[in-house]
Design a protein around this motif. Structure first.
Motif, PDB file in Angstrom:
ATOM      1  N   MET A 201      30.632  47.568  82.595  1.00  0.00           N
ATOM      2  CA  MET A 201      29.676  46.548  82.929  1.00  0.00           C
ATOM      3  C   MET A 201      30.352  45.524  83.840  1.00  0.00           C
ATOM      4  N   VAL A 202      30.672  45.959  85.090  1.00  0.00           N
ATOM      5  CA  VAL A 202      31.352  45.110  86.052  1.00  0.00           C
ATOM      6  C   VAL A 202      30.428  44.006  86.531  1.00  0.00           C
ATOM      7  N   GLY A 203      29.255  44.367  86.993  1.00  0.00           N
ATOM      8  CA  GLY A 203      28.287  43.383  87.477  1.00  0.00           C
ATOM      9  C   GLY A 203      26.884  43.815  87.076  1.00  0.00           C
ATOM     10  N   LEU A 204      25.987  42.868  87.160  1.00  0.00           N
ATOM     11  CA  LEU A 204      24.608  43.141  86.787  1.00  0.00           C
ATOM     12  C   LEU A 204      23.862  43.662  88.004  1.00  0.00           C
ATOM     13  N   ASP A 205      23.398  44.898  87.910  1.00  0.00           N
ATOM     14  CA  ASP A 205      22.587  45.499  88.973  1.00  0.00           C
ATOM     15  C   ASP A 205      21.321  44.648  89.140  1.00  0.00           C
ATOM     16  N   PRO A 206      20.950  44.296  90.369  1.00  0.00           N
ATOM     17  CA  PRO A 206      19.767  43.439  90.568  1.00  0.00           C
ATOM     18  C   PRO A 206      18.489  44.024  89.955  1.00  0.00           C
ATOM     19  N   PHE A 207      18.343  45.333  90.031  1.00  0.00           N
ATOM     20  CA  PHE A 207      17.157  45.972  89.456  1.00  0.00           C
ATOM     21  C   PHE A 207      17.132  45.826  87.932  1.00  0.00           C
ATOM     22  N   VAL A 208      18.257  46.022  87.289  1.00  0.00           N
ATOM     23  CA  VAL A 208      18.349  45.877  85.830  1.00  0.00           C
ATOM     24  C   VAL A 208      18.136  44.414  85.441  1.00  0.00           C
ATOM     25  N   GLY A 209      18.708  43.499  86.203  1.00  0.00           N
ATOM     26  CA  GLY A 209      18.509  42.074  85.932  1.00  0.00           C
ATOM     27  C   GLY A 209      17.050  41.669  86.051  1.00  0.00           C
ATOM     28  N   TYR A 210      16.384  42.185  87.083  1.00  0.00           N
ATOM     29  CA  TYR A 210      14.952  41.911  87.267  1.00  0.00           C
ATOM     30  C   TYR A 210      14.147  42.452  86.087  1.00  0.00           C
ATOM     31  N   ASN A 211      14.418  43.701  85.692  1.00  0.00           N
ATOM     32  CA  ASN A 211      13.717  44.294  84.538  1.00  0.00           C
ATOM     33  C   ASN A 211      13.936  43.483  83.271  1.00  0.00           C
ATOM     34  N   LEU A 212      15.159  43.042  83.072  1.00  0.00           N
ATOM     35  CA  LEU A 212      15.482  42.254  81.887  1.00  0.00           C
ATOM     36  C   LEU A 212      14.747  40.921  81.897  1.00  0.00           C
ATOM     37  N   ALA A 213      14.714  40.254  83.041  1.00  0.00           N
ATOM     38  CA  ALA A 213      14.024  38.961  83.137  1.00  0.00           C
ATOM     39  C   ALA A 213      12.519  39.116  82.918  1.00  0.00           C
ATOM     40  N   ILE A 214      11.917  40.083  83.588  1.00  0.00           N
ATOM     41  CA  ILE A 214      10.470  40.311  83.429  1.00  0.00           C
ATOM     42  C   ILE A 214      10.160  40.742  81.994  1.00  0.00           C
ATOM     43  N   GLY A 215      10.968  41.616  81.442  1.00  0.00           N
ATOM     44  CA  GLY A 215      10.756  42.064  80.070  1.00  0.00           C
ATOM     45  C   GLY A 215      10.836  40.933  79.073  1.00  0.00           C
ATOM     46  N   THR A 216      11.781  40.033  79.260  1.00  0.00           N
ATOM     47  CA  THR A 216      11.919  38.886  78.362  1.00  0.00           C
ATOM     48  C   THR A 216      10.709  37.969  78.449  1.00  0.00           C
ATOM     49  N   VAL A 217      10.243  37.711  79.666  1.00  0.00           N
ATOM     50  CA  VAL A 217       9.068  36.851  79.846  1.00  0.00           C
ATOM     51  C   VAL A 217       7.838  37.475  79.191  1.00  0.00           C
ATOM     52  N   VAL A 218       7.624  38.777  79.411  1.00  0.00           N
ATOM     53  CA  VAL A 218       6.463  39.460  78.815  1.00  0.00           C
ATOM     54  C   VAL A 218       6.570  39.452  77.296  1.00  0.00           C
ATOM     55  N   ALA A 219       7.746  39.712  76.760  1.00  0.00           N
ATOM     56  CA  ALA A 219       7.922  39.715  75.306  1.00  0.00           C
ATOM     57  C   ALA A 219       7.635  38.336  74.727  1.00  0.00           C
ATOM     58  N   LEU A 220       8.110  37.288  75.380  1.00  0.00           N
ATOM     59  CA  LEU A 220       7.843  35.932  74.894  1.00  0.00           C
ATOM     60  C   LEU A 220       6.349  35.609  74.947  1.00  0.00           C
ATOM     61  N   GLU A 221       5.677  36.057  76.004  1.00  0.00           N
ATOM     62  CA  GLU A 221       4.227  35.836  76.095  1.00  0.00           C
ATOM     63  C   GLU A 221       3.489  36.558  74.969  1.00  0.00           C
ATOM     64  N   LEU A 222       3.875  37.805  74.696  1.00  0.00           N
ATOM     65  CA  LEU A 222       3.228  38.557  73.612  1.00  0.00           C
ATOM     66  C   LEU A 222       3.456  37.892  72.258  1.00  0.00           C
ATOM     67  N   LEU A 223       4.673  37.458  72.013  1.00  0.00           N
ATOM     68  CA  LEU A 223       4.975  36.813  70.738  1.00  0.00           C
ATOM     69  C   LEU A 223       4.246  35.475  70.620  1.00  0.00           C
ATOM     70  N   TYR A 224       4.122  34.745  71.716  1.00  0.00           N
ATOM     71  CA  TYR A 224       3.380  33.483  71.704  1.00  0.00           C
ATOM     72  C   TYR A 224       1.908  33.748  71.409  1.00  0.00           C
ATOM     73  N   LEU A 225       1.327  34.766  72.037  1.00  0.00           N
ATOM     74  CA  LEU A 225      -0.074  35.120  71.778  1.00  0.00           C
ATOM     75  C   LEU A 225      -0.276  35.480  70.312  1.00  0.00           C
ATOM     76  N   LEU A 226       0.639  36.239  69.742  1.00  0.00           N
ATOM     77  CA  LEU A 226       0.523  36.610  68.331  1.00  0.00           C
ATOM     78  C   LEU A 226       0.659  35.398  67.426  1.00  0.00           C
ATOM     79  N   SER A 227       1.499  34.451  67.793  1.00  0.00           N
ATOM     80  CA  SER A 227       1.653  33.269  66.941  1.00  0.00           C
ATOM     81  C   SER A 227       0.391  32.418  66.958  1.00  0.00           C
ATOM     82  N   LEU A 228      -0.334  32.422  68.068  1.00  0.00           N
ATOM     83  CA  LEU A 228      -1.582  31.666  68.141  1.00  0.00           C
ATOM     84  C   LEU A 228      -2.707  32.324  67.356  1.00  0.00           C
ATOM     85  N   GLU A 229      -2.701  33.613  67.319  1.00  0.00           N
ATOM     86  CA  GLU A 229      -3.785  34.359  66.684  1.00  0.00           C
ATOM     87  C   GLU A 229      -3.278  35.103  65.452  1.00  0.00           C
TER      88      GLU A 229
END
Length: 193
Positions: free
Chosen positions: A1-29
């Motif tokens: 794991m020398v450096g973070l591949d930009p594609f993997v970093g992008y996937n990780l960032a988008i995935g984290t945002v989507v997961a947080l949105e889903l968990l927030y929606l579930l907490s509201l409902e």
């Protein structure tokens, strides 16, 4: 794991945002997930795919397909009931085809069975016996009868005559999501609207 591949970093960032949105929606409902466990299974699969996939790709890229496979199985089991061999179209329609502000908020005394009993009475708009409701919901007549008495005590259904019930305006308002806090005490139960 020398450096973070930009594609993997992008996937990780988008995935984290989507997961947080889903968990927030579930907490509201919370009532949606409390009464419909298949929503949790589906969301767990989605979170595993969008967050677990990129993390495993960083740590152990060999296992990324396994993580995606498990995530896909969770999503499939959330959308499909293998016990009854049925796609959960009705259940998902109830969750997705209502506005978030109109999702029902059951009182503490209510059970998941109550929603199905009220929905059966609402769909026919007829006076029904506990046996007919039981036949159409899949519960025992004894359980349905007990819940109908409780629902009548709280003003959601009314007893027309011996062993025959119909939905009240209060019950219809609850089903439409317009009754935000159903009564939970006996003093409020006698009020029918």
């Amino acid at each position: 794991m020398v450096g973070l591949d930009p594609f993997v970093g992008y996937n990780l960032a988008i995935g984290t945002v989507v997961a947080l949105e889903l968990l927030y929606l579930l907490s509201l409902e919370a009532p949606v997930t409390a009464y419909r466990r298949f929503v949790l299974v589906t969301v767990a699969g989605l979170v595993l795919a969008v967050v677990g996939g990129p993390i495993v790709e960083l740590v152990a890229p060999r296992f990324v397909h396994w993580v995606h496979g498990v995530a896909a199985l969770l999503v499939v089991f959330g959308l499909y009931d293998p016990v009854t061999n049925d796609v959960r179209t009705t259940e998902w329609a109830r969750v997705l085809l209502t506005e978030p502000s109109q999702i029902r908020r059951p009182a503490e005394w209510m059970t998941p069975m109550d929603d199905e009993i009220l929905a059966a009475l609402h769909s026919t708009d007829l006076v029904l016996t506990p046996a007919v409701v039981a036949f159409n919901t899949g519960f025992s007549r004894k359980e349905v009868n007990r819940r109908l008495i409780e629902l009548a005590d709280h003003g959601f259904v009314e007893k027309v005559e011996r062993g025959k019930y119909r939905l009240t305006r209060r019950g219809k308002r609850y089903l439409q999501g317009q009754l935000q806090t159903p009564p939970s005490t006996d003093t409020e139960a006698g009020v029918r609207s």
